[in-house]
Write a protein that holds these residues in place. Structure first.
Motif, PDB file in Angstrom:
ATOM      1  N   SER A 103      -4.632   5.494   9.067  1.00 35.24           N
ATOM      2  CA  SER A 103      -6.001   5.094   9.354  1.00 35.24           C
ATOM      3  C   SER A 103      -6.440   3.916   8.502  1.00 35.24           C
ATOM      4  O   SER A 103      -7.017   2.938   8.969  1.00 35.24           O
ATOM      5  CB  SER A 103      -6.917   6.297   9.122  1.00 35.24           C
ATOM      6  N   LEU A 104      -6.098   4.014   7.205  1.00 36.74           N
ATOM      7  CA  LEU A 104      -6.497   2.944   6.286  1.00 36.74           C
ATOM      8  C   LEU A 104      -5.887   1.615   6.698  1.00 36.74           C
ATOM      9  O   LEU A 104      -6.564   0.588   6.779  1.00 36.74           O
ATOM     10  CB  LEU A 104      -6.034   3.266   4.869  1.00 36.74           C
ATOM     11  N   ILE A 105      -4.586   1.686   6.917  1.00 39.04           N
ATOM     12  CA  ILE A 105      -3.885   0.448   7.204  1.00 39.04           C
ATOM     13  C   ILE A 105      -4.216  -0.067   8.599  1.00 39.04           C
ATOM     14  O   ILE A 105      -4.440  -1.267   8.804  1.00 39.04           O
ATOM     15  CB  ILE A 105      -2.364   0.651   7.074  1.00 39.04           C
ATOM     16  N   LEU A 106      -4.223   0.843   9.529  1.00 41.28           N
ATOM     17  CA  LEU A 106      -4.375   0.375  10.899  1.00 41.28           C
ATOM     18  C   LEU A 106      -5.824   0.184  11.310  1.00 41.28           C
ATOM     19  O   LEU A 106      -6.134  -0.650  12.151  1.00 41.28           O
ATOM     20  CB  LEU A 106      -3.684   1.337  11.867  1.00 41.28           C
ATOM     21  N   ASP A 107      -6.676   0.960  10.732  1.00 43.17           N
ATOM     22  CA  ASP A 107      -8.072   0.869  11.162  1.00 43.17           C
ATOM     23  C   ASP A 107      -9.001   0.277  10.122  1.00 43.17           C
ATOM     24  O   ASP A 107     -10.165   0.008  10.398  1.00 43.17           O
ATOM     25  CB  ASP A 107      -8.585   2.258  11.533  1.00 43.17           C
ATOM     26  N   GLY A 108      -8.511   0.111   8.918  1.00 45.06           N
ATOM     27  CA  GLY A 108      -9.335  -0.465   7.892  1.00 45.06           C
ATOM     28  C   GLY A 108     -10.082   0.595   7.110  1.00 45.06           C
ATOM     29  O   GLY A 108     -10.216   1.733   7.549  1.00 45.06           O
ATOM     30  N   VAL A 109     -10.520   0.183   5.953  1.00 46.23           N
ATOM     31  CA  VAL A 109     -11.176   1.153   5.080  1.00 46.23           C
ATOM     32  C   VAL A 109     -12.684   1.199   5.256  1.00 46.23           C
ATOM     33  O   VAL A 109     -13.361   2.083   4.747  1.00 46.23           O
ATOM     34  CB  VAL A 109     -10.876   0.843   3.596  1.00 46.23           C
ATOM     35  N   ARG A 110     -13.182   0.223   5.936  1.00 47.96           N
ATOM     36  CA  ARG A 110     -14.639   0.156   6.016  1.00 47.96           C
ATOM     37  C   ARG A 110     -15.201   1.304   6.875  1.00 47.96           C
ATOM     38  O   ARG A 110     -14.662   1.628   7.927  1.00 47.96           O
ATOM     39  CB  ARG A 110     -15.073  -1.178   6.626  1.00 47.96           C
ATOM     40  N   ALA A 111     -16.241   1.872   6.390  1.00 48.04           N
ATOM     41  CA  ALA A 111     -16.902   2.945   7.161  1.00 48.04           C
ATOM     42  C   ALA A 111     -17.490   2.362   8.436  1.00 48.04           C
ATOM     43  O   ALA A 111     -17.827   1.179   8.504  1.00 48.04           O
ATOM     44  CB  ALA A 111     -18.004   3.579   6.327  1.00 48.04           C
TER      45      ALA A 111
ATOM     46  N   ILE B  25      -2.268  12.872   3.894  1.00 45.52           N
ATOM     47  CA  ILE B  25      -1.971  11.493   3.497  1.00 45.52           C
ATOM     48  C   ILE B  25      -1.480  10.592   4.627  1.00 45.52           C
ATOM     49  O   ILE B  25      -2.015   9.494   4.816  1.00 45.52           O
ATOM     50  CB  ILE B  25      -0.973  11.462   2.334  1.00 45.52           C
TER      51      ILE B  25
ATOM     52  N   ALA C 210       0.841  -1.197   0.000  1.00 45.84           N
ATOM     53  CA  ALA C 210       0.000   0.000   0.000  1.00 45.84           C
ATOM     54  C   ALA C 210       0.879   1.251   0.000  1.00 45.84           C
ATOM     55  O   ALA C 210       0.652   2.200  -0.766  1.00 45.84           O
ATOM     56  CB  ALA C 210      -0.922  -0.006   1.216  1.00 45.84           C
TER      57      ALA C 210
ATOM     58  N   GLN D 169      -4.235   9.491   6.630  1.00 44.16           N
ATOM     59  CA  GLN D 169      -5.115   8.595   5.873  1.00 44.16           C
ATOM     60  C   GLN D 169      -4.517   7.196   5.788  1.00 44.16           C
ATOM     61  O   GLN D 169      -5.198   6.197   5.988  1.00 44.16           O
ATOM     62  CB  GLN D 169      -5.320   9.140   4.457  1.00 44.16           C
TER      63      GLN D 169
END
Lengths: 230, 230, 230, 230
Positions: B221-229, B215, B195, B218
DNA sequence: GATGAATGAGCTTTCATTCAT
DNA sequence: AATGAATGAAAGCTCATTCAT
């Protein structure tokens, strides 16, 4: 090392066929079948070599030797190395495009989050099966995907760019529909695609990724739920 | 010299390795300075061309023409294209190695999750600043990283392999300490690195990624928390 | 492999000195001594390399490296490789010429067959001692003697041709005086010189020729008395 | 072919060795004939140049220009200059070997001195006719025979060494049988071969050796009976 | 004077493409 | 249609010679 093109390289001209001219014989007839068989033999030989040594390093001589045909025959079936790569990527590229288009249709038609999820899951399955069906071409794609769009790599980059644009569109759509968190669509899709490609590349390169049956769940979980422990 | 300097390329550090022989003259003397300057000029010219057209497609002729020196001069400073690439990557490669080593030391010394997080954050910052300092080399790395380890690409692959191994080790350590979910360390690190690289590649390729200051958050957050809302 | 001369090679101009210009300092003074010492060092280094790899294959670079001087220095002492070879052969060539001249004088002054024999014997002794004094140059001469008179080989061929002409004259003289059978002088001298050179070449190449003290007698016997058993 | 044949060189047999690969087509067919003809043309052009300027000084460029073919064609017929020299020497080398072998057989079967003499005479005749048949190759052999065994000269030295060993063996045999005086076999054979080669070299170099028909008798007489007048 | 850096022509070898067979 | 021989433009690398330091 690789040689310069003597004449100006084709930069577009992605006609559905790479063959120099129309050929005699009915489509599907004996001649056509022989032609297709020969095309496949050359393309497969080339693919094997491309994976071993890269698009640029492989020569026409080596391809035809590997395929067991005369060098001149190459030019009867392909205009040049770029044309061959074009032909190599056409089936996968078409199928991926179709899958992405279908996914987009489903998304646009989806009325709720559940339906959206189904669309994405289905896309995932379709892409997964395409990867299995076109293992080597996918592998080659991953190897060459970031090189400059020059010579034989033009078709690879064409597919990469198309894919990236599509992924961004789809991600944007998902975000609009509230399925993803409100990040920059490009950033999100890059992360997802990047993670997926890296994994796939490692897998196709023969890396041991542990229990393969677990991977899809792990990826989904990693990407969708994050890597942080709870 | 009857030939004019065609341009003075932006200078990045170029390692004084790969020189054919030991040279006389006091280190830091006029000759030594000229030598280093010439080395840099050639290396920068090469780097520019590599980014435009790829490692394999660029010829020594083009490099020296771009650098404004005679072809023969190339071989006074580098054994061949591979040697040049080696020299080009050495500073970055060394610095990245050092940063990863430091991170590992910090992790091993960390007594709680907070300390671990600090170690990773620090690594992120260090790598980020290395990327900015070695923009072009990083870009080249991303372009060539997956090609077959042949000829001039050997040093690139060496760095890629080293990086991958280190990332895996670090991820494994983080998982052992309970910072990450208990997935296969290789799978997790591939996802994170994949990623990140994809994002970086897009950025260095001139893609508009929106507000750059956002960025890092982001990605984290994306990697550590996931992309799902949520 | 060997490179073409960039400019027209000197074909004659065998001035007693090969140095580019007149130098300052009194002959025999410190400067002159240093100059001669340096000349010898380079020439010896070159000679060693010539014997190992042949006149054509050795580069100026290798000579200066072997001699431990800078490449540019070569051109201060010699005009080019041909000049160096010239210098290398000059002492031997001069001495051989002198010995042959002396022999001719003795022959012309000889009043009977005994005196003639003495003259030839003396020539043999003189040449023998020259061979021992100039072993390596003689070896090089034998190695390169038959190559085309081009570039650095010009001085070698000059000496070879001079030698051949002299040998023929001497043989002719000996025949006129009734010392040899009335064969074609050229044929006779070729046989004698050819046998001698071959033996010498084998010896200088390190071949084991048995009891070396016996060889002169064997040669004399072979050449003068024939190889056939009685 | 847009290029004209510049000349049709005198043809000598050129061995079909050293070709990069096995070629298809029936042996003796049109393609095979063309191939052999082209091989001969290149080899003859090279031989002519080698004689003029020596093995090392001649470039592939010059050979192909002289032969009237494209530079690339050279490499279809020979692996490199060494390969070409190999091919050039093979026929002669094989024939000489065979003649020497036959001579050895005859000697071993000889029961008296007369038979021995016949064997040697026959060898002389065979070698003489080989010289006439392979004039230029023999000339080249004599020119390059003493140079260091490097690069293109390797095949020459191979033949020289083989010849020398054989000559020594034969001479030893003759001495054992009481045909020659009891000298060191190596010394004797060196003298005989050296005298013969020198003569031959002079002859092939265009030197006037008087009445050629007399030479064999002179040589025999010189070598076997000695040069001293009786 | 000595040094070695710079130059660029020249050499070997490769290979995409064409074309006669 | 298939074959592979021919072509010649590059490409990598070398090295004699010059010249600034």
């Amino acid at each position: 090392m690789s040689r310069k093109k003597r004449f100006l390289p084709r930069l577009e001209a992605v006609a559905p066929t790479q063959l120099p001219k129309r050929r005699p014989g009915l489509p599907g007839g004996v001649r056509d079948q022989n032609r297709q068989a020969r095309t496949r033999v050359i393309a497969q030989a080339a693919l094997r070599l491309f994976l071993e040594r890269g698009l640029e390093a492989v020569t026409i001589d080596e391809i035809t030797a590997q395929a067991g045909v005369a060098k001149g025959s190459f030019y009867r079936y392909f205009t040049d190395k770029t044309g061959l790569v074009d032909a190599l990527f056409l089936p996968l590229s078409t199928a991926v495009d179709a899958a992405l288009s279908r996914c987009q249709v489903h998304i646009d038609a989806a009325s709720d989050r559940a339906a959206l999820s189904v669309a994405y899951e289905r896309l995932g399955l379709e892409l997964g099966s395409l990867v299995l069906m076109h293992r080597d071409v996918v592998h080659l794609y991953l190897m060459e995907r970031r090189g400059p769009a020059q010579g034989a790599r033009v078709p690879v980059r064409r597919m990469a760019d198309a894919l990236e644009a599509r992924a961004e569109t789809l991600t944007g759509r998902a975000r609009e529909r509230g399925l993803l968190r409100p990040f920059n669509a490009r950033v999100s899709s890059l992360a997802v695609v990047g993670a997926g490609e890296q994994m796939l590349y490692a897998f196709l390169s023969g890396k041991d990724l542990g229990d393969l049956t677990q991977i899809p769940a792990q990826i989904t979980s990693l990407i969708l739920d994050g890597v942080r422990a709870r």
